[in-house]
Motif scaffolding. Structure first.
Motif, PDB file in Angstrom:
ATOM      1  N   GLY A  21      12.682 -18.770  -0.606  1.00 38.11           N
ATOM      2  CA  GLY A  21      12.206 -19.467  -1.797  1.00 38.11           C
ATOM      3  C   GLY A  21      12.105 -20.962  -1.580  1.00 38.11           C
ATOM      4  O   GLY A  21      11.125 -21.602  -1.979  1.00 38.11           O
ATOM      5  N   LEU A  22      13.120 -21.535  -0.946  1.00 38.63           N
ATOM      6  CA  LEU A  22      13.092 -22.966  -0.659  1.00 38.63           C
ATOM      7  C   LEU A  22      11.957 -23.313   0.298  1.00 38.63           C
ATOM      8  O   LEU A  22      11.279 -24.340   0.137  1.00 38.63           O
ATOM      9  CB  LEU A  22      14.439 -23.401  -0.067  1.00 38.63           C
ATOM     10  N   PHE A  24       9.158 -21.687   0.590  1.00 40.19           N
ATOM     11  CA  PHE A  24       7.912 -21.569  -0.163  1.00 40.19           C
ATOM     12  C   PHE A  24       7.673 -22.835  -0.992  1.00 40.19           C
ATOM     13  O   PHE A  24       6.566 -23.387  -1.022  1.00 40.19           O
ATOM     14  CB  PHE A  24       7.974 -20.338  -1.063  1.00 40.19           C
ATOM     15  N   ALA A  25       8.739 -23.319  -1.665  1.00 48.27           N
ATOM     16  CA  ALA A  25       8.604 -24.530  -2.471  1.00 48.27           C
ATOM     17  C   ALA A  25       8.306 -25.741  -1.594  1.00 48.27           C
ATOM     18  O   ALA A  25       7.481 -26.597  -1.939  1.00 48.27           O
ATOM     19  CB  ALA A  25       9.881 -24.756  -3.282  1.00 48.27           C
ATOM     20  N   TRP A  26       8.982 -25.821  -0.454  1.00 45.82           N
ATOM     21  CA  TRP A  26       8.789 -26.958   0.454  1.00 45.82           C
ATOM     22  C   TRP A  26       7.385 -26.981   1.039  1.00 45.82           C
ATOM     23  O   TRP A  26       6.795 -28.042   1.256  1.00 45.82           O
ATOM     24  CB  TRP A  26       9.820 -26.875   1.580  1.00 45.82           C
ATOM     25  N   SER A  27       6.813 -25.814   1.253  1.00 44.24           N
ATOM     26  CA  SER A  27       5.504 -25.733   1.907  1.00 44.24           C
ATOM     27  C   SER A  27       4.383 -26.299   1.046  1.00 44.24           C
ATOM     28  O   SER A  27       3.345 -26.723   1.553  1.00 44.24           O
ATOM     29  CB  SER A  27       5.186 -24.277   2.249  1.00 44.24           C
ATOM     30  N   GLY A  28       4.582 -26.322  -0.288  1.00 44.70           N
ATOM     31  CA  GLY A  28       3.530 -26.804  -1.174  1.00 44.70           C
ATOM     32  C   GLY A  28       2.413 -25.810  -1.396  1.00 44.70           C
ATOM     33  O   GLY A  28       1.361 -26.159  -1.950  1.00 44.70           O
ATOM     34  N   PHE A  30       2.363 -23.259  -3.417  1.00 42.01           N
ATOM     35  CA  PHE A  30       2.189 -22.932  -4.835  1.00 42.01           C
ATOM     36  C   PHE A  30       1.342 -24.003  -5.513  1.00 42.01           C
ATOM     37  O   PHE A  30       1.590 -25.204  -5.376  1.00 42.01           O
ATOM     38  CB  PHE A  30       3.548 -22.828  -5.530  1.00 42.01           C
ATOM     39  N   ASN A  31       0.344 -23.586  -6.250  1.00 37.09           N
ATOM     40  CA  ASN A  31      -0.589 -24.502  -6.899  1.00 37.09           C
ATOM     41  C   ASN A  31      -0.080 -24.842  -8.303  1.00 37.09           C
ATOM     42  O   ASN A  31      -0.055 -23.982  -9.189  1.00 37.09           O
ATOM     43  CB  ASN A  31      -1.976 -23.860  -6.981  1.00 37.09           C
ATOM     44  N   ILE A  32       0.319 -26.097  -8.505  1.00 34.01           N
ATOM     45  CA  ILE A  32       0.826 -26.500  -9.815  1.00 34.01           C
ATOM     46  C   ILE A  32      -0.261 -27.118 -10.688  1.00 34.01           C
ATOM     47  O   ILE A  32       0.011 -27.584 -11.790  1.00 34.01           O
ATOM     48  CB  ILE A  32       1.983 -27.510  -9.669  1.00 34.01           C
ATOM     49  N   THR A  42       2.204 -14.240 -15.373  1.00 32.43           N
ATOM     50  CA  THR A  42       3.053 -15.426 -15.504  1.00 32.43           C
ATOM     51  C   THR A  42       3.012 -15.955 -16.931  1.00 32.43           C
ATOM     52  O   THR A  42       4.047 -16.291 -17.522  1.00 32.43           O
ATOM     53  CB  THR A  42       2.593 -16.525 -14.532  1.00 32.43           C
ATOM     54  N   TYR A 131       8.891 -27.558 -20.747  1.00 29.33           N
ATOM     55  CA  TYR A 131       7.754 -27.195 -19.895  1.00 29.33           C
ATOM     56  C   TYR A 131       6.466 -26.952 -20.682  1.00 29.33           C
ATOM     57  O   TYR A 131       5.540 -26.328 -20.174  1.00 29.33           O
ATOM     58  CB  TYR A 131       8.063 -25.951 -19.046  1.00 29.33           C
TER      59      TYR A 131
END
Length: 351
Positions: A21-22, A24-28, A30-32, A42, A131
């Motif tokens: 998970g970390l 995945f988050a670090w890789s960027g 995920f499209n925010i 979602t 959020y």
């Protein structure tokens, strides 16, 4: 083949998932971006979680009397027009196209409000929603303001554009010569609730400003602006005023007719005003509110407003610590006998 589950293997599996998970988050990856929206699952999950949270917390957190029932909605409508309509829209007014590009976009309350109970609306207004861009209420301890906003939101599904304009100040004469000479929109924001004559448009929660001490009005605006005095409605207006504008507005309303001497008709109320109740450690009202004193003029103020403010102060649940500096009026109001609140309010109003 049988895989034996041990604590070590379980911990290792959880650690691997956490690391993944970390990573995945670090890789960027995920499209925010708000422009991409949410996956349908979602969006469903987030709204489902939010609704369950509101239902649970509002059951314990919101008061049973979560809605104002006196029909007075001018202050709520004015605040909605100034702080909420940009995102949510209003009767006869579309929401800002810019804000509708937020993720999630603000809902149409004329439709969405019917999906919530009064207690749930109260909870959302008081605490906001993480959020989502929905802020918490801007005035701590001002449940009276939230109750009026709940009543206003409840009215939205059947409110016409004309009724909305009237409630929010669109028909109060804000475009008069007086408004233009005092920075136009600045005075118009005051007139929307307090009326062009400074008499509060007959609303129980809006005080008469005409004839009030200019120094007091100026100091009050400054207190709202910096948070020393709590009100989401007033803070939203006062925070954008310059010191010169506060001074000009105070002088404008102070010069109007309105407050002044009122006849004394109740001997019991007069006793409290002039002498207080020593046995209850209640000082005389006149010791602070008489002519020439620094506190606001009360003579001629609307009785229903005075009674509501006293009851609001009496209902303050904060524990008073005598070792700390306190606001004066919550302490004073608790010492006034309940049966004397209405007579005192009528005494000052001259009724």
């Amino acid at each position: 083949m049988t895989i034996r589950v041990t604590w070590k293997r379980l911990v290792a599996a959880l650690a691997t998932l956490a690391a993944a998970g970390l990573l995945f988050a670090w890789s960027g990856i995920f499209n925010i971006a708000a422009s991409s929206g949410h996956w349908a699952v979602t969006e469903w999950f987030l709204h489902w979680t939010m609704r369950n949270s509101v239902k649970t917390h509002s059951f314990f957190d919101s008061p049973d009397d979560s809605i104002a029932r006196d029909g007075a909605m001018v202050s709520a409508a004015g605040h909605f027009a100034a702080a909420c309509a940009t995102c949510h829209g209003a009767p006869g007014q579309r929401p800002s196209p810019v804000m509708q590009r937020a993720m999630p976009p603000a809902p149409d309350l004329a439709v969405n409000a019917t999906q919530w109970t009064d207690k749930q609306l109260f909870y959302i207004l008081r605490h906001g929603v993480k959020y989502s861009g929905m802020p918490a209420w801007g005035g701590k301890g001002r449940d009276d303001e939230i109750r009026r906003m709940v009543a206003f939101v409840r009215r939205l599904p059947v409110m016409s554009a004309a009724e909305y304009r009237l409630l929010s100040g669109g028909a109060t004469g804000a475009g008069t010569t007086d408004a233009r000479t005092l920075a136009g929109a600045t005075l118009a924001g005051c007139v929307a609730c307090h009326g062009a004559d400074g008499r509060g448009r007959g609303q129980p929660d809006i005080p008469v400003l005409g004839g009030q001490r200019g120094g007091y009005l100026e100091a009050t605006l400054a207190a709202y602006a910096d948070g020393r005095r709590q009100s989401a409605v007033m803070a939203n207006v006062a925070a954008v005023l310059t010191p010169a504008q506060r001074r000009a507005l105070a002088a404008h309303f102070a010069a109007m007719p309105g407050l002044g001497a009122a006849p004394a008709r109740d001997a019991r109320a007069r006793l409290i005003v002039e002498r207080g109740l020593p046995e209850r450690q209640l000082p005389a009202c006149a010791s602070c509110h008489a002519p020439g004193k620094p506190q606001p003029v009360l003579a001629g103020q609307r009785a229903v407003y005075l009674a509501e403010r006293l009851r609001h102060w009496r209902g303050d649940e904060k524990i008073v610590d005598a070792r700390q500096p306190q606001q004066v009026m919550p302490v004073i109001a608790r010492r006034i006998p309940e049966e004397m609140i209405e007579p005192l309010a009528r005494y000052f109003a001259g009724e």
